[in-house]
Design an enzyme around this catalytic site. Structure first.
Site, PDB file in Angstrom:
ATOM      1  CG  HIS A 188     -45.673 -26.423  18.509  1.00 39.94           C
ATOM      2  ND1 HIS A 188     -46.767 -27.167  18.883  1.00 39.94           N
ATOM      3  CD2 HIS A 188     -44.906 -27.251  17.772  1.00 39.94           C
ATOM      4  CE1 HIS A 188     -46.659 -28.395  18.368  1.00 39.94           C
ATOM      5  NE2 HIS A 188     -45.543 -28.462  17.693  1.00 39.94           N
ATOM      6  CB  CYS A 208     -48.777 -23.104  22.728  1.00 42.95           C
ATOM      7  SG  CYS A 208     -50.474 -22.549  23.028  1.00 42.95           S
ATOM      8  CG  HIS A 265     -51.150 -24.972  19.475  1.00 43.87           C
ATOM      9  ND1 HIS A 265     -50.676 -25.268  20.728  1.00 43.87           N
ATOM     10  CD2 HIS A 265     -50.142 -25.263  18.613  1.00 43.87           C
ATOM     11  CE1 HIS A 265     -49.437 -25.732  20.623  1.00 43.87           C
ATOM     12  NE2 HIS A 265     -49.089 -25.733  19.352  1.00 43.87           N
TER      13      HIS A 265
END
Length: 185
Positions: A150, A86, A138
């Site tokens: 993502h 990510c 994240h």
């Protein structure tokens, strides 16, 4: 003209009508060509006017991120060839689009830029989630229309998802805006 990587999929692109509106507003002929849309196709005027307020540079960040759709996830990955995690995705997009160097982890990136309220999100803003039982574990790039891109997790690929899904709503930690070094906005 915008060139998408071989991993780009039309079905993923159409999941984000807001970006389609931005592209159509800025390059209608190029956007329609090759997508099988009628020549007179146009998104609603309200959609176009809503997204004209966003800078072209922020749209570049979102569109560049979309060119990486389908790249496989790799923990610690930071190149499309080896795979991206990510933060690797976010770092690559901002480095290649604006020349901005961001820290390596999602948590470190969460300390950069300015805080953004949910109702003020714009394409190119960073959105953070608690996916590992810790805050800011994240990160993704907001695309508009409550969608973000993502690199999810092992076995996954760079993809677009809705922040309206319960999974993401329940894990949302906040958003940050990285200012464009060329404009300061």
């Amino acid at each position: 003209m915008i060139i998408f990587s071989p991993a780009f999929r039309l079905r993923n692109y159409l999941l984000c009508p807001a970006l389609l509106a931005v592209l159509l507003a800025s390059q209608p002929a190029a956007a329609i060509e090759g997508f099988g849309l009628p020549e007179d196709f146009a998104p609603p005027t309200s959609t176009i006017s809503k997204f004209r307020e966003f800078t072209n540079r922020a749209s570049e960040v979102a569109l560049h991120a979309m060119s990486l759709l389908g790249i496989r996830y790799k923990m610690g990955g930071n190149t499309p060839e080896s795979g991206l995690d990510c933060s690797g995705l976010v770092r690559l997009v901002f480095q290649q689009t604006w020349g901005t160097a961001l820290p390596r982890t999602a948590e470190e990136i969460s300390r950069v830029g300015e805080h953004v309220e949910n109702h003020d999100l714009r394409p190119g803003d960073l959105v953070f989630f608690n996916t590992l039982r810790r805050t800011f574990s994240h990160v993704g790039i907001y695309l508009g229309d409550n969608k973000f891109i993502h690199s999810p997790s092992a076995g996954g690929k760079v993809r677009i998802e809705s922040m309206d899904l319960a999974y993401w709503k329940n894990r949302f930690n906040g958003a940050r805006r990285i200012n464009d070094p060329a404009t300061g906005r």
